[in-house]
Scaffold this active site. Structure first.
Site, PDB file in Angstrom:
ATOM      1  N   GLU A 186       2.147   4.641  17.268  1.00 55.41           N
ATOM      2  CA  GLU A 186       2.586   3.424  17.297  1.00 55.41           C
ATOM      3  C   GLU A 186       1.872   2.272  18.657  1.00 55.41           C
ATOM      4  O   GLU A 186       2.354   1.605  19.280  1.00 55.41           O
ATOM      5  CB  GLU A 186       3.772   3.601  17.962  1.00 55.41           C
ATOM      6  N   ARG A 233      -6.557  -3.519  20.626  1.00 53.01           N
ATOM      7  CA  ARG A 233      -6.568  -4.077  19.494  1.00 53.01           C
ATOM      8  C   ARG A 233      -6.587  -5.843  19.960  1.00 53.01           C
ATOM      9  O   ARG A 233      -5.932  -6.152  20.120  1.00 53.01           O
ATOM     10  CB  ARG A 233      -5.392  -4.036  18.351  1.00 53.01           C
ATOM     11  N   GLY A 243      -0.621 -13.200   1.304  1.00 54.64           N
ATOM     12  CA  GLY A 243       0.330 -13.713   1.967  1.00 54.64           C
ATOM     13  C   GLY A 243       0.279 -14.897   0.667  1.00 54.64           C
ATOM     14  O   GLY A 243       0.822 -16.553   0.281  1.00 54.64           O
ATOM     15  N   ASP A 271      -2.760  -0.782   9.920  1.00 54.69           N
ATOM     16  CA  ASP A 271      -2.665   0.411   8.928  1.00 54.69           C
ATOM     17  C   ASP A 271      -3.174   0.050   7.234  1.00 54.69           C
ATOM     18  O   ASP A 271      -3.598  -0.856   6.854  1.00 54.69           O
ATOM     19  CB  ASP A 271      -0.805   0.421   8.701  1.00 54.69           C
ATOM     20  N   TRP A 313       2.734  -1.681  20.135  1.00 53.51           N
ATOM     21  CA  TRP A 313       2.687  -2.610  19.199  1.00 53.51           C
ATOM     22  C   TRP A 313       3.356  -3.073  18.399  1.00 53.51           C
ATOM     23  O   TRP A 313       3.291  -3.862  17.701  1.00 53.51           O
ATOM     24  CB  TRP A 313       0.896  -1.989  18.004  1.00 53.51           C
ATOM     25  N   ASP A 355       9.242   7.114  13.548  1.00 53.54           N
ATOM     26  CA  ASP A 355       9.186   6.366  11.928  1.00 53.54           C
ATOM     27  C   ASP A 355      10.622   5.795  11.977  1.00 53.54           C
ATOM     28  O   ASP A 355      11.219   5.270  11.385  1.00 53.54           O
ATOM     29  CB  ASP A 355       8.626   7.119  10.453  1.00 53.54           C
TER      30      ASP A 355
END
Length: 492
Positions: free
Chosen positions: A181, A227, A244, A320, A372, A428
């Site tokens: 994370e 990042r 999208g 991811d 994050w 998770d």
């Protein structure tokens, strides 16, 4: 290369799913990601390796995912799933002939790749990619815990266990990790240094957006990379991003008799029954457009950073792995287009290791508590929505540390108790509850592992029943068996 340096980091992770339900979450989740992300992304990397390209990207593979991608039960399961995918494609032929033919070709390709490259697990493939320097591998703690909420001793044990697992699979431990994370608490760099970790990831806001170089953390020589959200969010953000686009395949719309996905996104407010049929040809045009746009974004960002800092700079984009192919069907094609086009645009594409070798290292920095997650703080994992999970985790840690496992002889009951505790402490479960994504399943998983740990802990105590404990530990290890090398005595 004149524009600067670009690092793509992919984080591959799923929690332990084997033997814990099938659909809609559970093993189905693993097999879908395997078929639609891991197979095509690894195929892309193997093709780059065949071309002799080095330092293509930095690939994080969590130990708990690696365990599943090597596990004989999971290997049989995904092979069955791929065969079923082909049967489902055939079943759609009378109603949806074009979709049926397209899915038949895709499932046939996946079956061939699995049967020729993956039947002995992921580790032989990954080792080849690492040894050829096509990728730099990032490891991590054993079962992907939210590290700031762990007792420091347990945190160190989890990291040692995860790095040892990778070493056993590949022959060497990675120098870098994907901190689960991207979570950080002050002082964690000291534990990283002690474990031999030399670099890790944080999110851009942890560095106040100053992500143009790696930074030593505190007084250590451990480097953190941030990042770059200006670039990363171009692909996927909480609200917008390439996947999208109306032409791309819609993830959420199914042909229910076959389970296949026949539609394009069409529009965000279009009901599933009103969505237009998916066209691979139309989507391919948009892939080329979006890849060109991303390259332009990276080049403009690097130029602005060079103007600000007076020297070539670094952009790190991290995602991811499961985004590419599973969530975003066209993602692997976009990925290949970008990785081929960036060098042509004058951008050096490399790994985190390569960025250090190129001199992209700045001044030391102090990092605040961060992640994050939403808000870039810890509330996704310790907020009021998950108070029950936080309390459960705290109880597991207290009881685990009270067992005083050091100095004993090797005990499979103790080993399995620690294994269940680590699975209970996976980040998770809290994430899924906070995001209301299969929250009931997540709470169940946290509770079942905590209960199994408590059961084994009771059997470890004087008078608990040694023979019964060994039998129960063997039974549970058949279900929850990652990290076979785990030695509970190392927790002392």
């Amino acid at each position: 290369m004149t524009e600067g340096t670009f690092c793509l980091v992919l984080h591959s992770h799923l929690p332990w799913l084997a033997h814990h339900g099938a659909w809609p979450v559970g093993e189905e989740w693993l097999y879908q990601a395997w078929a639609h992300s891991y197979l095509p992304v690894v195929d892309l990397l193997e093709r780059f390796a065949g071309e002799g390209r080095e330092d293509v990207l930095t690939l994080g593979v969590t130990p708990v995912l690696a365990a599943q991608l090597d596990d004989p039960y999971c290997l049989r399961g995904v092979h069955d799933w791929l065969g079923d995918w082909q049967l489902r494609a055939h079943s759609a032929a009378p109603r949806l002939p074009e979709l049926s033919a397209r899915e038949h070709r895709a499932s046939r390709w996946a079956l061939e790749k699995f049967e020729t490259r993956w039947r002995h697990g992921f580790s032989p493939i990954l080792k080849s990619l690492v040894d050829s320097r096509t990728v730099e591998l990032l490891g991590g703690p054993a079962a992907h815990p939210f590290q700031p909420l762990l007792d420091p001793g347990l945190r160190a044990f989890s990291l040692r266990t995860g790095l040892a697992d990778t070493r056993l699979r590949l022959g060497s431990a990675p120098e870098g990790i994907w901190a689960p994370e991207c979570a950080y608490a002050p002082g964690m760099e000291e534990g990283y240094a002690a474990a031999g970790v030399r670099r890790f990831l944080v999110d851009g806001p942890s560095l106040h957006g100053d992500t143009a170089a790696a930074r030593p953390v505190g007084s250590s020589d451990v480097l953190c990379f941030g990042r770059d959200l200006e670039v990363s969010y171009r692909v996927w953000s909480p609200k917008v991003g390439y996947p999208g686009d109306p032409a791309y395949r819609d993830f959420h719309t199914y042909d229910h008799p076959s389970g296949l996905k026949p539609s394009r996104v069409t529009g965000v407010r279009v009901e599933p029954g009103d969505k237009a049929p998916y066209s691979p040809q139309d989507a391919a045009v948009v892939v080329r457009r979006d890849a060109a746009d991303f390259v332009d974004v990276v080049v403009r960002r690097l130029r602005s950073l060079r103007e600000r800092h007076g020297k070539p700079s670094l952009v790190v984009a991290a995602y991811d792995t499961e985004l590419y192919g599973h969530w975003w069907h066209e993602g692997p094609a976009w990925l290949e287009a970008v990785l081929r086009a960036l060098p042509e645009a004058g951008v050096r594409v490399t790994t985190l290791r390569g960025a250090v070798e190129a001199g992209h290292v700045g001044a030391p920095v102090e990092i605040p508590p961060s992640s994050w997650g939403a808000g870039k703080d810890w509330h996704v994992w310790n907020g009021p929505q998950v108070a029950d999970v936080v309390d459960l985790n705290a109880g597991v840690q207290r009881e685990l540390l009270a067992l005083d496992l050091a100095g004993r002889t090797r005990d499979p009951v103790a080993d399995q108790a620690v294994r269940e505790a680590l699975l209970a402490l996976s980040s998770d479960w809290a994430f899924m509850v906070t995001k209301d994504s299969a929250a009931d399943y997540a709470r169940y998983r946290a509770k079942v592992h905590a209960d199994r740990f408590a059961e084994l802990a009771a059997l470890l105590r004087p008078g608990g029943g040694r023979g019964r404990g060994r039998a129960r530990a063997a039974e549970l290890r058949a279900l929850d068996g990652p990290f076979g090398h785990l030695d509970a005595r190392g927790l002392g």
